[in-house]
Write a protein that holds these residues in place. Sequence first.
Motif, PDB file in Angstrom:
ATOM      1  N   ALA A 202       0.891  -1.275   0.142  1.00 47.79           N
ATOM      2  CA  ALA A 202       0.083  -0.006  -0.106  1.00 47.79           C
ATOM      3  C   ALA A 202       0.938   1.366   0.007  1.00 47.79           C
ATOM      4  O   ALA A 202       2.104   1.140   0.123  1.00 47.79           O
ATOM      5  CB  ALA A 202      -0.929  -0.118   1.143  1.00 47.79           C
ATOM      6  N   PRO A 203       0.224   2.384  -0.371  1.00 51.52           N
ATOM      7  CA  PRO A 203       1.137   3.451  -0.068  1.00 51.52           C
ATOM      8  C   PRO A 203       1.711   3.890   1.083  1.00 51.52           C
ATOM      9  O   PRO A 203       1.167   3.731   2.124  1.00 51.52           O
ATOM     10  CB  PRO A 203       0.061   4.824  -0.520  1.00 51.52           C
ATOM     11  CG  PRO A 203      -1.467   4.133  -0.845  1.00 51.52           C
ATOM     12  CD  PRO A 203      -1.149   2.732  -0.475  1.00 51.52           C
ATOM     13  N   LEU A 204       2.966   4.341   1.182  1.00 54.64           N
ATOM     14  CA  LEU A 204       3.623   4.856   2.286  1.00 54.64           C
ATOM     15  C   LEU A 204       3.384   6.245   2.796  1.00 54.64           C
ATOM     16  O   LEU A 204       3.158   7.019   1.993  1.00 54.64           O
ATOM     17  CB  LEU A 204       5.083   4.266   2.074  1.00 54.64           C
ATOM     18  CG  LEU A 204       5.349   2.958   1.676  1.00 54.64           C
ATOM     19  CD1 LEU A 204       6.947   2.777   1.262  1.00 54.64           C
ATOM     20  CD2 LEU A 204       5.150   1.995   2.713  1.00 54.64           C
ATOM     21  N   ALA A 205       3.707   6.394   4.045  1.00 45.61           N
ATOM     22  CA  ALA A 205       3.739   7.786   4.613  1.00 45.61           C
ATOM     23  C   ALA A 205       4.362   8.671   3.588  1.00 45.61           C
ATOM     24  O   ALA A 205       5.619   8.504   3.263  1.00 45.61           O
ATOM     25  CB  ALA A 205       3.777   7.964   5.852  1.00 45.61           C
ATOM     26  N   VAL A 206       3.980   9.995   3.296  1.00 42.59           N
ATOM     27  CA  VAL A 206       4.716  10.974   2.509  1.00 42.59           C
ATOM     28  C   VAL A 206       5.643  11.863   3.438  1.00 42.59           C
ATOM     29  O   VAL A 206       5.185  12.243   4.482  1.00 42.59           O
ATOM     30  CB  VAL A 206       3.769  11.740   1.737  1.00 42.59           C
ATOM     31  CG1 VAL A 206       4.688  12.732   1.017  1.00 42.59           C
ATOM     32  CG2 VAL A 206       2.960  10.849   0.671  1.00 42.59           C
ATOM     33  N   ALA A 207       6.939  11.870   3.075  1.00 47.32           N
ATOM     34  CA  ALA A 207       7.760  12.806   3.782  1.00 47.32           C
ATOM     35  C   ALA A 207       7.510  13.976   3.261  1.00 47.32           C
ATOM     36  O   ALA A 207       6.871  14.294   2.188  1.00 47.32           O
ATOM     37  CB  ALA A 207       9.231  12.338   3.233  1.00 47.32           C
ATOM     38  N   THR A 208       7.744  15.062   4.155  1.00 45.55           N
ATOM     39  CA  THR A 208       7.308  16.538   3.990  1.00 45.55           C
ATOM     40  C   THR A 208       8.384  17.009   2.873  1.00 45.55           C
ATOM     41  O   THR A 208       9.354  17.567   3.386  1.00 45.55           O
ATOM     42  CB  THR A 208       7.220  17.237   5.249  1.00 45.55           C
ATOM     43  OG1 THR A 208       6.496  16.636   6.028  1.00 45.55           O
ATOM     44  CG2 THR A 208       6.707  18.606   5.036  1.00 45.55           C
ATOM     45  N   PRO A 209       8.189  17.408   1.915  1.00 49.69           N
ATOM     46  CA  PRO A 209       8.695  18.229   0.806  1.00 49.69           C
ATOM     47  C   PRO A 209       8.799  19.605   1.386  1.00 49.69           C
ATOM     48  O   PRO A 209       8.067  19.941   2.056  1.00 49.69           O
ATOM     49  CB  PRO A 209       8.210  18.321  -0.435  1.00 49.69           C
ATOM     50  CG  PRO A 209       7.259  17.209  -0.434  1.00 49.69           C
ATOM     51  CD  PRO A 209       6.605  16.885   1.149  1.00 49.69           C
ATOM     52  N   PRO A 210       9.883  20.276   1.103  1.00 50.79           N
ATOM     53  CA  PRO A 210      10.008  21.719   1.597  1.00 50.79           C
ATOM     54  C   PRO A 210       8.836  22.633   1.328  1.00 50.79           C
ATOM     55  O   PRO A 210       8.605  23.601   1.758  1.00 50.79           O
ATOM     56  CB  PRO A 210      11.383  22.268   1.090  1.00 50.79           C
ATOM     57  CG  PRO A 210      12.011  20.899   0.488  1.00 50.79           C
ATOM     58  CD  PRO A 210      10.947  19.726   0.333  1.00 50.79           C
ATOM     59  N   SER A 211       8.372  22.496  -0.013  1.00 54.79           N
ATOM     60  CA  SER A 211       7.144  23.266  -0.500  1.00 54.79           C
ATOM     61  C   SER A 211       5.805  22.949   0.108  1.00 54.79           C
ATOM     62  O   SER A 211       5.078  23.669  -0.088  1.00 54.79           O
ATOM     63  CB  SER A 211       7.189  23.123  -1.738  1.00 54.79           C
ATOM     64  OG  SER A 211       6.757  21.932  -2.339  1.00 54.79           O
ATOM     65  N   LEU A 212       5.752  22.078   1.004  1.00 56.25           N
ATOM     66  CA  LEU A 212       4.388  21.651   1.767  1.00 56.25           C
ATOM     67  C   LEU A 212       4.492  22.235   3.096  1.00 56.25           C
ATOM     68  O   LEU A 212       5.447  22.175   3.869  1.00 56.25           O
ATOM     69  CB  LEU A 212       4.317  20.052   1.961  1.00 56.25           C
ATOM     70  CG  LEU A 212       3.799  19.236   0.519  1.00 56.25           C
ATOM     71  CD1 LEU A 212       3.617  17.899   0.892  1.00 56.25           C
ATOM     72  CD2 LEU A 212       2.804  19.924  -0.231  1.00 56.25           C
ATOM     73  N   SER A 213       3.463  22.945   3.505  1.00 53.95           N
ATOM     74  CA  SER A 213       3.004  23.266   4.878  1.00 53.95           C
ATOM     75  C   SER A 213       2.820  22.054   5.660  1.00 53.95           C
ATOM     76  O   SER A 213       2.559  20.959   5.387  1.00 53.95           O
ATOM     77  CB  SER A 213       2.021  24.158   4.856  1.00 53.95           C
ATOM     78  OG  SER A 213       0.551  23.284   4.835  1.00 53.95           O
ATOM     79  N   ALA A 214       2.939  22.397   7.066  1.00 54.63           N
ATOM     80  CA  ALA A 214       2.652  20.913   8.037  1.00 54.63           C
ATOM     81  C   ALA A 214       1.405  20.495   7.665  1.00 54.63           C
ATOM     82  O   ALA A 214       1.226  19.502   7.716  1.00 54.63           O
ATOM     83  CB  ALA A 214       3.078  21.948   9.447  1.00 54.63           C
ATOM     84  N   ASP A 215       0.313  21.411   7.698  1.00 55.30           N
ATOM     85  CA  ASP A 215      -1.006  21.026   7.249  1.00 55.30           C
ATOM     86  C   ASP A 215      -0.879  20.116   5.992  1.00 55.30           C
ATOM     87  O   ASP A 215      -1.802  19.223   5.945  1.00 55.30           O
ATOM     88  CB  ASP A 215      -2.178  22.006   7.358  1.00 55.30           C
ATOM     89  CG  ASP A 215      -2.393  22.505   8.525  1.00 55.30           C
ATOM     90  OD1 ASP A 215      -2.341  21.933   9.626  1.00 55.30           O
ATOM     91  OD2 ASP A 215      -2.840  23.737   8.797  1.00 55.30           O
ATOM     92  N   GLU A 216      -0.528  20.666   5.060  1.00 57.15           N
ATOM     93  CA  GLU A 216      -0.494  19.859   3.738  1.00 57.15           C
ATOM     94  C   GLU A 216       0.111  18.515   4.032  1.00 57.15           C
ATOM     95  O   GLU A 216      -0.396  17.520   3.503  1.00 57.15           O
ATOM     96  CB  GLU A 216       0.032  20.605   2.799  1.00 57.15           C
ATOM     97  CG  GLU A 216      -0.706  21.813   2.040  1.00 57.15           C
ATOM     98  CD  GLU A 216       0.123  22.834   1.356  1.00 57.15           C
ATOM     99  OE1 GLU A 216      -0.558  23.201   0.482  1.00 57.15           O
ATOM    100  OE2 GLU A 216       1.479  22.871   1.330  1.00 57.15           O
ATOM    101  N   ALA A 217       1.354  18.431   4.767  1.00 57.55           N
ATOM    102  CA  ALA A 217       1.835  17.078   4.769  1.00 57.55           C
ATOM    103  C   ALA A 217       0.922  16.165   5.686  1.00 57.55           C
ATOM    104  O   ALA A 217       1.079  14.979   5.341  1.00 57.55           O
ATOM    105  CB  ALA A 217       3.203  17.250   5.727  1.00 57.55           C
ATOM    106  N   ALA A 218       0.333  16.866   6.630  1.00 54.35           N
ATOM    107  CA  ALA A 218      -0.690  15.926   7.618  1.00 54.35           C
ATOM    108  C   ALA A 218      -1.700  15.484   6.964  1.00 54.35           C
ATOM    109  O   ALA A 218      -1.949  14.404   7.310  1.00 54.35           O
ATOM    110  CB  ALA A 218      -1.080  17.062   8.734  1.00 54.35           C
TER     111      ALA A 218
END
Length: 167
Positions: A32-48
Motif C-alpha cells: 500500500a502507499p507509504l507515508a509521504v515525507a514532507t517536501p520543503p514546499s508543503l506546509s505542516a497541514d498539507e503534509a498532515a
Amino acid sequence: MLGMIVISALLIWRGQPTGLTGAEHAVPPAQAPLAVATPPSLSADEAAILDTLTHYQRAESEAAAGLTIAPIIPYIDPNSPFAQRRLAQLAERQRRNAPHRSILVRWAVGPITIVGTSATVVTQETWSNQEAGAVAPEQATVRVTYTLRWEAAAGRWLIVASEQMGV
C-alpha cells in the motif's frame, strides 16, 4: 525510495498550474502507499493531510479484504455521510460474502486547499480490484475530491466526504 519518488513528483506537480500529470507515480502492487515525507514546499497541514490520505488508502485495502470498516475508522469522521456510505457498501459486500482485493496502483496529488479547519484535496487514483472468484483484476482510474476537517481531539485531519469521477 518510494518516498523520494513521491517528494520529487509533488515538487514537480506543485509547479504546474492545472492537471495531475506531474505527481503521478506507480505504487508497487504488493504494498500500500507509504507515508509521504514532507517536501520543503508543503506546509505542516498539507503534509498532515497527505499522511491521512496515504494511511487511509492502505487501510482501504484491509477493509476490502476483511469486509470491515475498522481499518479506516482512524482516518474518517465516523459520524460523516462518507463513513455511513462506506459502512453501507461494506455491509452489502458482507451480505453477499464478497470480499475483494483492492490495491492502489498509482496516484497523483492535485491541489490542496485549506480554509481554517476544513480542507479539500484532489487526487487521481488507479485501483486494481479483484472480486473473490474473479479470473483477473479490473483496473479503474478515478479523480477523487476529498474533504477533510481538523479534529483537535484526534490530533489529525479526518476525511468527511469524497466525490469520485471516472477518468
